[in-house]
Design a protein around this motif. Structure first.
Motif, PDB file in Angstrom:
ATOM      1  N   GLU A  33       0.824  -1.200   0.000  1.00  0.00           N
ATOM      2  CA  GLU A  33       0.000   0.000   0.000  1.00  0.00           C
ATOM      3  C   GLU A  33       0.864   1.259   0.000  1.00  0.00           C
ATOM      4  O   GLU A  33       0.548   2.241  -0.692  1.00  0.00           O
ATOM      5  CB  GLU A  33      -0.949   0.018   1.209  1.00  0.00           C
TER       6      GLU A  33
ATOM      7  N   VAL B 258       2.121   1.901  -3.492  1.00  0.00           N
ATOM      8  CA  VAL B 258       1.089   2.442  -4.379  1.00  0.00           C
ATOM      9  C   VAL B 258       0.896   3.930  -4.122  1.00  0.00           C
ATOM     10  O   VAL B 258       0.793   4.733  -5.055  1.00  0.00           O
ATOM     11  CB  VAL B 258      -0.237   1.671  -4.204  1.00  0.00           C
ATOM     12  N   ARG B 259       0.874   4.309  -2.862  1.00  0.00           N
ATOM     13  CA  ARG B 259       0.711   5.733  -2.540  1.00  0.00           C
ATOM     14  C   ARG B 259       1.889   6.537  -3.073  1.00  0.00           C
ATOM     15  O   ARG B 259       1.716   7.651  -3.578  1.00  0.00           O
ATOM     16  CB  ARG B 259       0.570   5.912  -1.027  1.00  0.00           C
TER      17      ARG B 259
ATOM     18  N   TRP C  47      -1.970   7.416  -7.336  1.00  0.00           N
ATOM     19  CA  TRP C  47      -3.152   6.631  -7.700  1.00  0.00           C
ATOM     20  C   TRP C  47      -3.389   6.602  -9.201  1.00  0.00           C
ATOM     21  O   TRP C  47      -3.841   5.596  -9.749  1.00  0.00           O
ATOM     22  CB  TRP C  47      -4.379   7.162  -6.957  1.00  0.00           C
ATOM     23  N   ASP C  48      -3.092   7.690  -9.901  1.00  0.00           N
ATOM     24  CA  ASP C  48      -3.272   7.693 -11.354  1.00  0.00           C
ATOM     25  C   ASP C  48      -2.344   6.686 -12.019  1.00  0.00           C
ATOM     26  O   ASP C  48      -2.747   5.942 -12.928  1.00  0.00           O
ATOM     27  CB  ASP C  48      -3.022   9.091 -11.922  1.00  0.00           C
TER      28      ASP C  48
ATOM     29  N   TYR D 198      -1.035   4.036 -10.609  1.00  0.00           N
ATOM     30  CA  TYR D 198      -1.493   2.695 -10.254  1.00  0.00           C
ATOM     31  C   TYR D 198      -2.706   2.303 -11.092  1.00  0.00           C
ATOM     32  O   TYR D 198      -2.801   1.157 -11.569  1.00  0.00           O
ATOM     33  CB  TYR D 198      -1.835   2.614  -8.766  1.00  0.00           C
ATOM     34  N   PHE D 199      -3.611   3.232 -11.285  1.00  0.00           N
ATOM     35  CA  PHE D 199      -4.778   2.955 -12.121  1.00  0.00           C
ATOM     36  C   PHE D 199      -4.340   2.492 -13.504  1.00  0.00           C
ATOM     37  O   PHE D 199      -4.852   1.506 -14.040  1.00  0.00           O
ATOM     38  CB  PHE D 199      -5.652   4.204 -12.238  1.00  0.00           C
TER      39      PHE D 199
ATOM     40  N   ARG E  86      -3.152  -1.049 -13.516  1.00  0.00           N
ATOM     41  CA  ARG E  86      -4.197  -2.070 -13.328  1.00  0.00           C
ATOM     42  C   ARG E  86      -4.936  -2.353 -14.626  1.00  0.00           C
ATOM     43  O   ARG E  86      -5.436  -3.451 -14.850  1.00  0.00           O
ATOM     44  CB  ARG E  86      -5.213  -1.619 -12.269  1.00  0.00           C
TER      45      ARG E  86
ATOM     46  N   LEU F 278     -11.509   5.267  -8.839  1.00  0.00           N
ATOM     47  CA  LEU F 278     -10.633   5.905  -7.860  1.00  0.00           C
ATOM     48  C   LEU F 278     -11.383   6.232  -6.571  1.00  0.00           C
ATOM     49  O   LEU F 278     -10.842   6.079  -5.470  1.00  0.00           O
ATOM     50  CB  LEU F 278     -10.005   7.159  -8.455  1.00  0.00           C
TER      51      LEU F 278
ATOM     52  N   TRP G 149     -11.681   2.921  -4.658  1.00  0.00           N
ATOM     53  CA  TRP G 149     -10.416   2.476  -4.077  1.00  0.00           C
ATOM     54  C   TRP G 149     -10.007   3.313  -2.880  1.00  0.00           C
ATOM     55  O   TRP G 149      -9.349   2.818  -1.963  1.00  0.00           O
ATOM     56  CB  TRP G 149      -9.308   2.521  -5.125  1.00  0.00           C
ATOM     57  N   LEU G 150     -10.386   4.598  -2.908  1.00  0.00           N
ATOM     58  CA  LEU G 150      -9.978   5.509  -1.844  1.00  0.00           C
ATOM     59  C   LEU G 150     -10.977   5.554  -0.692  1.00  0.00           C
ATOM     60  O   LEU G 150     -10.797   6.312   0.263  1.00  0.00           O
ATOM     61  CB  LEU G 150      -9.774   6.918  -2.420  1.00  0.00           C
TER      62      LEU G 150
ATOM     63  N   PHE H 128      -8.734  -0.213   0.139  1.00  0.00           N
ATOM     64  CA  PHE H 128      -7.614  -0.715  -0.647  1.00  0.00           C
ATOM     65  C   PHE H 128      -6.900  -1.862   0.066  1.00  0.00           C
ATOM     66  O   PHE H 128      -6.624  -2.910  -0.528  1.00  0.00           O
ATOM     67  CB  PHE H 128      -6.634   0.405  -0.985  1.00  0.00           C
TER      68      PHE H 128
END
Length: 296
Positions: free
Chosen positions: A160, A163-164, A168-169, A171-172, A175, A194, A197-198, A203
Motif C-alpha cells: 500500500e 502504491v501511494r 493513484w493515477d 497505479y490505475f 491495473r 478511484l 479504491w480511496l 484498498f
C-alpha cells in the motif's frame, strides 16, 4: 452509465454488504460476483440486458467499496466469501441459483459450486481461472507464472505504501494496462474506480484477498519443487458450466484451459478475442453466450 440502487444487507457472517438487485422477485435468480479491483458495477451491462427475465443479485463483496471491511488478513480467506454468498442467498429466500463470476468472483464461484452443489445449479464464468488449472499452470507454464508475479508484489506488507508513493493515477494505469481495457474506460468510469479504491480501508481490504489466498506463486525463472497433489485427480464440477474465455487476457493465459474438460463434466467453452475485463469490455459477446447457455 448504468447504475442500480444498492440495498444494505447485514449477514450472520458478521459483515454488511451493499447489493444491487433488479428483476422480478419470482424470476430465476442469478447471483453475480465481481473481481479485483471492481464492484457490482462490472455487471451493469449484463444486468440491464437480463433484468426483464431474471432476478439479478450483484453484491459489493466484503472489503470492496462501502461493504464491511473486517480487520485482519484471515478475514479474507475464500471460505468467508463463500459463506457470505450463501448467507446472502438465505437472506433473500433463494434456495438454489445460477452463479456468475469473473476474476476473483469466479474463484469464489468455483469453490461454492464444488462445496455446495445443492445450492449452485449452474455456473457462468468469464475469465475465471479454475483453482486446479491455475495452481498447475503456475508451476508448469513459465508465461503464466510471469504474469502472476503481481500477486507476490501485492502480498508484500508495504504494498500500500508503494502504491501511494507511485500515485493513484499511475497505479490505475497499471491495473488496466491492456489496451482493450484502457480504451473502454471513460473519465467518468475512472473517477468511480478511484473513488471506490480511496474509500477508507478499502484498498487494504481488497489486497487482503490476495494475502489470504492459499495460492502458491513460485518466483519467475526459478526451479521449484512441484506439489505432489498437482498430479492427483481433482473433484469435478458437476453443474452445467459456461466458461467464456477472452484469449488476449495477459493476467490469465490460455494455458489455464488445459485439461478443463476433465474438471468440469458438463462444460460449454466459448473462446473469444478480447482482454481480461470481459463483463464491460465485451458485454455483447458475453451476453450472447449467456443467452444460448441459459436458454438450454
Amino acid at each position: 452509465m448504468t447504475d442500480f440502487p444498492l440495498t444494505r444487507i447485514a449477514l450472520p457472517t458478521g459483515v454488511e454488504l451493499d447489493v444491487a438487485i433488479t428483476g422480478p422477485e419470482d424470476a430465476p435468480p442469478l447471483i453475480l460476483l465481481h473481481g479485483f479491483p471492481e464492484s457490482h458495477r462490472t455487471w451493469r451491462h449484463v444486468m440491464r440486458h437480463f433484468q426483464d427475465r431474471y432476478r439479478l443479485i450483484a453484491p459489493d463483496q466484503r472489503g470492496f467499496c462501502n461493504s464491511s471491511k473486517p480487520e485482519g488478513v484471515e478475514n479474507y480467506q475464500p471460505k468467508h466469501m463463500v459463506a457470505d454468498l450463501l448467507a446472502l442467498a438465505d437472506h433473500l429466500g433463494i434456495e438454489t441459483f445460477t452463479l456468475v463470476g469473473h476474476d476473483w468472483g469466479g474463484a469464489i464461484a468455483w469453490m461454492a459450486a464444488l462445496n455446495h452443489p445443492d445450492r449452485v445449479t449452474r455456473l457462468v464464468m468469464a475469465n475465471a481461472a479454475h483453482p486446479f488449472t491455475y495452481q498447475k499452470a503456475l508451476f508448469d507454464d513459465p508465461d503464466q507464472r510471469m504474469s502472476a508475479q503481481y500477486i507476490t508484489e501485492m502480498r508484500a506488507p508495504d504494498f500500500e505504501d508503494k502504491v501511494r508513493a507511485m500515485g493513484w493515477d499511475a497505479y490505475f494505469d497499471s491495473r488496466f494496462a491492456e489496451p482493450s481495457a484502457a480504451v473502454h474506460i471513460t473519465p467518468e468510469e475512472r473517477a468511480i474506480y478511484l473513488q471506490q479504491w480511496l474509500t477508507p480501508g478499502a484498498f487494504t481490504a481488497m489486497v487482503n484477498w490476495y494475502r489470504a489466498s492459499p495460492l502458491i506463486v513460485p518466483p519467475a525463472g526459478v526451479e521449484v519443487e512441484r506439489p505432489a497433489y498437482l498430479s492427483r485427480p481433482f473433484p469435478p464440477v458437476t453443474q452445467p458450466t459456461l466458461l467464456y474465455w477472452a484469449m488476449d487476457d495477459y493476467a490469465l493465459r490460455p494455458s489455464l484451459l488445459d485439461g478443463i474438460e476433465t474438471l468440469v463434466s458438463d462444460l460449454t467453452l466459448v473462446k473469444a478475442s478480447g482482454g481480461h475485463f470481459v463483463p464491460w469490455e465485451s458485454p455483447e459477446t458475453l451476453i450472447a453466450a449467456m443467452e444460448d447457455f441459459l436458454a438450454a
